[in-house]
Design a protein around this motif. Structure first.
Motif, mmCIF file in Angstrom:
data_model
loop_
_atom_site.group_PDB
_atom_site.id
_atom_site.type_symbol
_atom_site.label_atom_id
_atom_site.label_comp_id
_atom_site.label_asym_id
_atom_site.label_seq_id
_atom_site.Cartn_x
_atom_site.Cartn_y
_atom_site.Cartn_z
ATOM 1 N N LYS A 47 113.303 96.201 115.708
ATOM 2 C CA LYS A 47 113.493 95.910 114.284
ATOM 3 C C LYS A 47 112.247 96.340 113.502
ATOM 4 C CE LYS A 47 116.750 92.160 115.169
ATOM 5 N NZ LYS A 47 117.060 90.720 115.088
ATOM 6 N N THR A 103 111.753 97.264 110.601
ATOM 7 C CA THR A 103 111.574 96.818 109.210
ATOM 8 C C THR A 103 110.934 95.425 109.146
ATOM 9 O OG1 THR A 103 113.755 95.788 109.120
ATOM 10 C CG2 THR A 103 113.606 98.106 108.422
ATOM 11 N N LEU A 104 110.823 94.750 110.313
ATOM 12 C CA LEU A 104 110.336 93.370 110.314
ATOM 13 C C LEU A 104 108.927 93.218 110.862
ATOM 14 C CD1 LEU A 104 113.496 91.343 111.462
ATOM 15 C CD2 LEU A 104 112.725 91.846 109.139
ATOM 16 N N PRO A 136 111.309 87.999 105.464
ATOM 17 C CA PRO A 136 110.780 89.366 105.458
ATOM 18 C C PRO A 136 110.578 89.887 104.036
ATOM 19 C CG PRO A 136 113.156 89.413 105.798
ATOM 20 C CD PRO A 136 112.767 87.952 105.723
ATOM 21 N N TYR A 196 114.691 91.628 96.049
ATOM 22 C CA TYR A 196 115.810 91.005 95.297
ATOM 23 C C TYR A 196 115.288 90.031 94.249
ATOM 24 C CZ TYR A 196 119.157 92.288 99.087
ATOM 25 O OH TYR A 196 119.944 92.921 99.999
ATOM 26 N N ARG A 212 123.878 87.263 124.913
ATOM 27 C CA ARG A 212 122.526 86.702 124.888
ATOM 28 C C ARG A 212 122.398 85.702 126.039
ATOM 29 N NH1 ARG A 212 118.502 86.941 121.393
ATOM 30 N NH2 ARG A 212 119.641 87.764 119.616
ATOM 31 N N THR A 268 112.164 81.985 115.667
ATOM 32 C CA THR A 268 112.616 83.098 116.509
ATOM 33 C C THR A 268 112.392 82.770 117.977
ATOM 34 O OG1 THR A 268 112.583 85.500 116.724
ATOM 35 C CG2 THR A 268 110.435 84.409 116.457
ATOM 36 N N THR A 308 123.376 89.530 103.940
ATOM 37 C CA THR A 308 122.682 89.604 102.654
ATOM 38 C C THR A 308 122.014 90.964 102.472
ATOM 39 O OG1 THR A 308 120.621 88.809 103.636
ATOM 40 C CG2 THR A 308 122.115 87.139 102.714
ATOM 41 N N GLY A 309 121.986 91.753 103.543
ATOM 42 C CA GLY A 309 121.271 93.032 103.495
ATOM 43 C C GLY A 309 119.852 92.919 104.023
ATOM 44 N N LEU A 310 119.408 91.692 104.300
ATOM 45 C CA LEU A 310 118.065 91.500 104.856
ATOM 46 C C LEU A 310 118.181 91.296 106.361
ATOM 47 C CD1 LEU A 310 116.500 89.014 102.268
ATOM 48 C CD2 LEU A 310 116.342 91.511 102.329
ATOM 49 N N ASP A 311 117.299 91.934 107.111
ATOM 50 C CA ASP A 311 117.292 91.749 108.555
ATOM 51 C C ASP A 311 116.607 90.408 108.882
ATOM 52 O OD1 ASP A 311 117.841 92.288 111.172
ATOM 53 O OD2 ASP A 311 116.698 94.154 111.277
ATOM 54 N N HIS A 312 116.707 89.991 110.121
ATOM 55 C CA HIS A 312 116.116 88.721 110.544
ATOM 56 C C HIS A 312 115.617 88.891 111.958
ATOM 57 C CE1 HIS A 312 119.792 88.261 112.844
ATOM 58 N NE2 HIS A 312 120.452 88.602 111.754
ATOM 59 N N LEU A 313 114.684 88.024 112.351
ATOM 60 C CA LEU A 313 114.090 88.143 113.682
ATOM 61 C C LEU A 313 115.122 87.824 114.757
ATOM 62 C CD1 LEU A 313 110.574 86.538 113.067
ATOM 63 C CD2 LEU A 313 111.063 88.958 113.532
ATOM 64 N N GLU A 325 117.957 85.192 113.956
ATOM 65 C CA GLU A 325 118.787 84.126 113.393
ATOM 66 C C GLU A 325 120.118 84.020 114.144
ATOM 67 O OE1 GLU A 325 118.396 81.672 111.042
ATOM 68 O OE2 GLU A 325 116.279 82.210 111.115
ATOM 69 N N ASP A 326 120.579 85.152 114.705
ATOM 70 C CA ASP A 326 121.848 85.131 115.442
ATOM 71 C C ASP A 326 121.746 84.299 116.716
ATOM 72 O OD1 ASP A 326 120.022 87.207 116.142
ATOM 73 O OD2 ASP A 326 121.543 88.061 117.469
#
Lengths: 127, 380
Positions: A7, A9-10, A30, A34, A71, A90, B125-130, B132-133
């Protein structure tokens, strides 16, 4: 380090988190433009801010059952108060051990099944 | 200058009904919904054409589920809207029905919640997450359980006693999904879900329906409704999450803010509450919420629990219906079912679950978002 980040972008390959800071001072993760959750400023008032990847553990829990069979269980989720302000939740590196609240934590990149690197937290090594 | 519900004309709950909450089945949602509505109409002793508007709470049935259900009561042409607000969908529908009657736009309004256990779909929302899933609701509350136990020096066994009480209450409720008393050993047994949480400490999401009919004093007179069975809606408050100091549990702080407004509106104190129905999807929540509603200082909830102060017949009966843990949490119906339980309690009609002398009740729901709804009901 040549491995691809899962990832990008993070977080960075050095384990820093890609957050943001509003003109009002609110630090968030992150990064997004918006709008600020505190004051509503948006767009260019929200600027990228690299967060250190260090923090303090607030809580952790070992998860034994999860709906997504892809997972594998157990895994451990930690809630970390970053030194820069935001709280993130996380995966921790150690999949089956709860860690005492208050423990200093630091990010670590670990290999995933598809060969990419993903970010986790682990207790900071003692000096 | 804004006004509160209590500043408008009085609103009363005049009829309540359910389709029992149950494990997922082949029963169509239409059957669930009309069963609850017909029971509420019979309870109010009025006919369907007297109902002037309807709010249908559902989170998992998809678009426009209401009309295909309501038409089987007789298509009277009443205005109809759907309300989705996660776990608080039913509470939100109830508030809308109250507001409509209080404002004078309707004399009689229906809030009905109905749901089947379908997959939850939430747009990105269009934002990624570490990760959350990887964090299911029970994992979120397992983290809070561990924080609570650590901060207040409370054992997981004592937190689990919430489930023992609520299963005991649910065993007396014919509308409950789980109707079996459980010992502490049983509650602590079974495979762990996350951390110390076991299945009997978590709500069993199932299916069902609940309905509440609200009416003005004009309607009560005009329709010949027995005023001694009408329960006043003395406060209705809704809020959503703000940005809280790092480390504070947002559901708990939001509950504190929302309840404080509702108690002020009803001009009562937490100590005046005889009944509380609250969002105990997971055991630790009941402790968080009773403390933030103001029954006791933070970290002291376990003492009330162990002293029996939260039992039916105790200082304040908390979740006499069995709560989300035992009565169940079919999502859309849940907040309306709370109103139904409090109505029965304040009428003195709750049978083996009756909390003697109940005069004032509070219904509390939180929903993912987070949102929080609090209603206060008082007997005449």
């Amino acid at each position: 380090m040549d491995a691809v980040l899962l990832k990008p972008t993070l977080y960075t390959s050095s384990g820093a988190l890609l957050g943001g800071r509003c003109a009002c001072g609110h630090v968030f993760f992150p990064m997004q433009t918006y709008g600020c959750e505190v004051c509503g400023r948006h767009g260019a008032d929200l600027q990228p801010m690299t967060l250190s990847g260090r923090g303090t553990l607030l809580s952790s829990t070992v998860v034994h059952i999860h709906a997504d069979k892809a997972r594998a269980t157990p895994f451990t989720i930690g809630k970390v108060l970053l030194a820069d302000g935001p709280v993130v939740r996380t995966l921790l590196v150690d999949p089956d051990r709860e860690i005492a609240p208050g423990t200093p934590m630091v990010t670590a990149l670990v290999s995933t099944d598809d060969g990419t690197l993903d970010l986790r937290f682990a207790p900071e090594p003692s000096p | 200058m804004t006004r509160t519900l209590k500043d408008l004309r009085p609103v009363y709950v005049v009829g309540v009904g359910w389709h029992p909450y149950q494990n997922p089945s082949e029963t169509p949602y239409v059957t669930l919904g009309v069963t609850a509505i017909r029971q509420a109409l019979a309870d109010a002793r009025i006919e369907w054409p007297a109902v002037e508007s309807a709010y249908v709470a559902t989170a998992l049935l998809g678009m426009a589920a209401g009309r295909p259900m309501l038409r089987h009561l007789g298509a009277t042409g009443l205005p109809l809207s759907h309300v989705e607000n996660a776990s608080a969908s039913g509470s939100t529908a109830f508030r809308q029905a109250c507001i409509e009657v209080a404002s004078g736009l309707a004399d009689v309004s229906l809030a009905v919640g109905v749901d089947k256990r379908n997959p939850v779909r939430r747009e990105s929302t269009g934002l990624d997450h570490l990760a959350e899933d990887a964090i299911a609701q029970f994992t979120h509350f397992s983290l809070l359980t561990n924080e609570y136990a650590h901060r207040h020096g409370v054992s997981f066994e004592d937190i689990a006693r919430v489930a023992v009480k609520n299963h005991r209450n649910g065993a007396k409720n014919p509308n409950a999904q789980r109707r079996k008393e459980r010992t502490l050993e049983e509650v602590l047994g079974g495979r762990k879900v996350a951390g110390s949480l076991t299945p009997l400490q978590c709500t069993p999401v199932g299916e069902g329906a609940a309905a509440a009919i609200v009416a003005s004093e004009d309607a009560i007179r005009r329709l010949g409704i027995d005023p001694s069975r009408a329960i006043r809606v003395a406060g209705s408050t809704a809020r959503s999450e703000r940005v809280y100091a790092a480390g504070l549990g947002f559901d708990a702080v939001l509950t504190k803010e929302t309840t404080a407004v509702a108690l002020a509106e009803a001009q009562i104190a937490a100590a005046d509450l005889d009944i509380i129905e609250l969002h105990d999807a997971f055991t630790v929540e009941e402790l968080h919420y009773i403390e933030n509603i103001g029954l006791c200082p933070e970290g002291q909830g376990v003492h009330l629990l162990k002293d029996g102060a939260l039992d039916i017949g105790g200082r304040c009966a908390v979740n006499p219906s069995g709560g989300l843990i035992a009565m169940g949490h079919p999502i859309g119906p849940t907040g309306i079912g709370q109103i139904g339980e409090i109505t029965l309690q304040l009428r003195g009609a709750a049978g083996p679950r009756q909390h003697a002398g109940a005069r004032t009740g509070l219904a509390h729901m939180v929903g993912v978002g987070a949102v929080c709804y609090v209603h206060i009901l008082q007997r005449p």
